[in-house]
Design an enzyme around this catalytic site. Structure first.
Site, mmCIF file in Angstrom:
data_model
loop_
_atom_site.group_PDB
_atom_site.id
_atom_site.type_symbol
_atom_site.label_atom_id
_atom_site.label_comp_id
_atom_site.label_asym_id
_atom_site.label_seq_id
_atom_site.Cartn_x
_atom_site.Cartn_y
_atom_site.Cartn_z
ATOM 1 N N HIS A 28 -1.940 -5.502 1.430
ATOM 2 C CA HIS A 28 -3.212 -6.184 1.197
ATOM 3 C C HIS A 28 -2.909 -7.588 0.720
ATOM 4 O O HIS A 28 -1.978 -7.787 -0.057
ATOM 5 C CB HIS A 28 -4.024 -5.451 0.110
ATOM 6 C CG HIS A 28 -5.176 -6.269 -0.401
ATOM 7 N ND1 HIS A 28 -6.389 -6.309 0.238
ATOM 8 C CD2 HIS A 28 -5.269 -7.134 -1.455
ATOM 9 C CE1 HIS A 28 -7.193 -7.149 -0.415
ATOM 10 N NE2 HIS A 28 -6.537 -7.659 -1.441
ATOM 11 N N TYR A 79 -12.397 -2.653 -3.261
ATOM 12 C CA TYR A 79 -12.920 -2.677 -1.889
ATOM 13 C C TYR A 79 -14.445 -2.667 -1.855
ATOM 14 O O TYR A 79 -15.028 -2.178 -0.891
ATOM 15 C CB TYR A 79 -12.363 -1.485 -1.109
ATOM 16 C CG TYR A 79 -10.949 -1.702 -0.592
ATOM 17 C CD1 TYR A 79 -10.627 -2.814 0.203
ATOM 18 C CD2 TYR A 79 -9.933 -0.787 -0.865
ATOM 19 C CE1 TYR A 79 -9.329 -3.003 0.681
ATOM 20 C CE2 TYR A 79 -8.636 -0.972 -0.384
ATOM 21 C CZ TYR A 79 -8.346 -2.079 0.394
ATOM 22 O OH TYR A 79 -7.073 -2.277 0.885
ATOM 23 N N ASN A 138 -1.872 -0.213 7.138
ATOM 24 C CA ASN A 138 -1.293 -1.486 7.564
ATOM 25 C C ASN A 138 -0.433 -2.156 6.488
ATOM 26 O O ASN A 138 -0.281 -3.368 6.471
ATOM 27 C CB ASN A 138 -2.399 -2.406 8.071
ATOM 28 C CG ASN A 138 -3.496 -2.616 7.041
ATOM 29 O OD1 ASN A 138 -3.326 -2.254 5.872
ATOM 30 N ND2 ASN A 138 -4.600 -3.207 7.460
ATOM 31 N N GLU A 165 -9.737 -10.032 -7.819
ATOM 32 C CA GLU A 165 -8.783 -8.935 -7.619
ATOM 33 C C GLU A 165 -7.639 -8.990 -8.638
ATOM 34 O O GLU A 165 -7.213 -7.949 -9.151
ATOM 35 C CB GLU A 165 -8.231 -8.994 -6.191
ATOM 36 C CG GLU A 165 -9.315 -8.693 -5.149
ATOM 37 C CD GLU A 165 -8.858 -8.952 -3.711
ATOM 38 O OE1 GLU A 165 -7.678 -9.319 -3.510
ATOM 39 O OE2 GLU A 165 -9.692 -8.789 -2.801
ATOM 40 N N LYS A 216 0.842 -1.206 0.000
ATOM 41 C CA LYS A 216 0.000 0.000 0.000
ATOM 42 C C LYS A 216 0.878 1.258 0.000
ATOM 43 O O LYS A 216 2.099 1.187 0.238
ATOM 44 C CB LYS A 216 -0.918 -0.036 1.225
ATOM 45 C CG LYS A 216 -1.915 -1.207 1.206
ATOM 46 C CD LYS A 216 -2.827 -1.163 2.437
ATOM 47 C CE LYS A 216 -3.828 -2.305 2.422
ATOM 48 N NZ LYS A 216 -4.754 -2.230 3.583
HETATM 49 P P1 DAT Z 1 -7.712 -6.849 5.630
HETATM 50 O O1 DAT Z 1 -6.892 -5.825 4.868
HETATM 51 O O2 DAT Z 1 -6.970 -7.370 6.827
HETATM 52 O O3 DAT Z 1 -8.292 -7.915 4.747
HETATM 53 P P2 DAT Z 1 -10.382 -5.676 5.688
HETATM 54 O O4 DAT Z 1 -10.607 -6.321 4.342
HETATM 55 O O5 DAT Z 1 -11.395 -5.972 6.742
HETATM 56 O O6 DAT Z 1 -8.942 -6.039 6.257
HETATM 57 O O7 DAT Z 1 -10.338 -4.082 5.513
HETATM 58 C C1 DAT Z 1 -9.691 -3.488 4.415
HETATM 59 C C2 DAT Z 1 -8.828 -2.347 4.912
HETATM 60 O O8 DAT Z 1 -9.643 -1.324 5.489
HETATM 61 C C3 DAT Z 1 -7.863 -2.735 6.028
HETATM 62 O O9 DAT Z 1 -6.664 -3.255 5.521
HETATM 63 C C4 DAT Z 1 -7.663 -1.432 6.745
HETATM 64 C C5 DAT Z 1 -9.007 -0.764 6.644
HETATM 65 N N1 DAT Z 1 -9.863 -1.036 7.808
HETATM 66 C C6 DAT Z 1 -10.565 -2.180 8.044
HETATM 67 N N2 DAT Z 1 -11.270 -2.098 9.173
HETATM 68 C C7 DAT Z 1 -11.029 -0.856 9.674
HETATM 69 C C8 DAT Z 1 -11.477 -0.140 10.831
HETATM 70 N N3 DAT Z 1 -12.326 -0.690 11.703
HETATM 71 N N4 DAT Z 1 -10.995 1.104 11.032
HETATM 72 C C9 DAT Z 1 -10.150 1.677 10.160
HETATM 73 N N5 DAT Z 1 -9.694 1.074 9.044
HETATM 74 C C10 DAT Z 1 -10.123 -0.179 8.800
HETATM 75 MG MG MG Z 2 -9.668 -7.737 3.193
#
Ligand code: DAT
Ligand code: MG
Length: 139
Positions: free
Chosen positions: A123, A53, A120, A134, A13
């Site tokens: 991805h 997303y 973080n 994707e 990212k």
């Molecule tokens: P991951 O990337 O671990 O698959 P995800 O698909 O649930 O996580 O969410 C996509 C991204 O969105 C994640 O990498 C960071 C952001 N994100 C997810 N949940 C969040 C939250 N509660 N607060 C802030 N950012 C969040």
């Molecule tokens: Mg995810």
């Protein structure tokens, strides 16, 4: 019993690219033994990110997430290996970098910066269906 070779989409990212952690992240992927099949640096556009997303549309972090992903270049990687989808998710660690396990990419290299979205670093696709969808979007 044998396991099928899979492919997954990994993204470094914009925070990972800006912090010059692309090499460190690729090093961990290669040290694990996964194969980098394709790799490119991209400046994503909003349409791509909204599709990528789509499962998060309507959530409070959706717009900050898209803005963050638009904030700089992303390194997109097509990664291959047996059980690589769950294997890369394990290397990456859990979503919240503050509590992601030490030893993982997010746990070792990430933290909370007090922003509206979890920055973080990486991805990784979460299922075979997601990875097919994707990879078709990014490659
Ligand atoms: P991951 O990337 O671990 O698959 P995800 O698909 O649930 O996580 O969410 C996509 C991204 O969105 C994640 O990498 C960071 C952001 N994100 C997810 N949940 C969040 C939250 N509660 N607060 C802030 N950012 C969040
Ligand atoms: Mg995810």
């Amino acid at each position: 019993m044998s396991t099928p070779v899979e492919e997954t989409l990994v993204l470094v990212k914009p925070d990972g690219v800006a912090r010059q952690l692309t090499g460190e992240i690729l090093r961990r992927i290669e040290a694990k033994g996964y194969v980098i099949v394709d790799l490119k640096m991209v400046q994503a556009d909003r349409g791509l990110l909204e599709q990528h997303y789509e499962e998060h549309q309507g959530k409070p972090f959706f717009e900050p997430l898209v803005e963050f992903m638009l904030s700089g270049p992303i390194v997109a990687i097509r990664l291959q290996g047996n059980r690589v989808i769950e294997g890369f998710r394990s290397l990456a660690g859990t979503t919240d970098p503050t509590t992601a396990a030490p030893g993982t990419i997010r746990g070792d290299l990430g933290r909370d910066w007090g922003l509206k979205v979890a920055q973080n670093l990486v991805h990784g696709s979460d299922s075979p269906e997601s990875s097919s969808r994707e990879l078709a979007l990014w490659f």
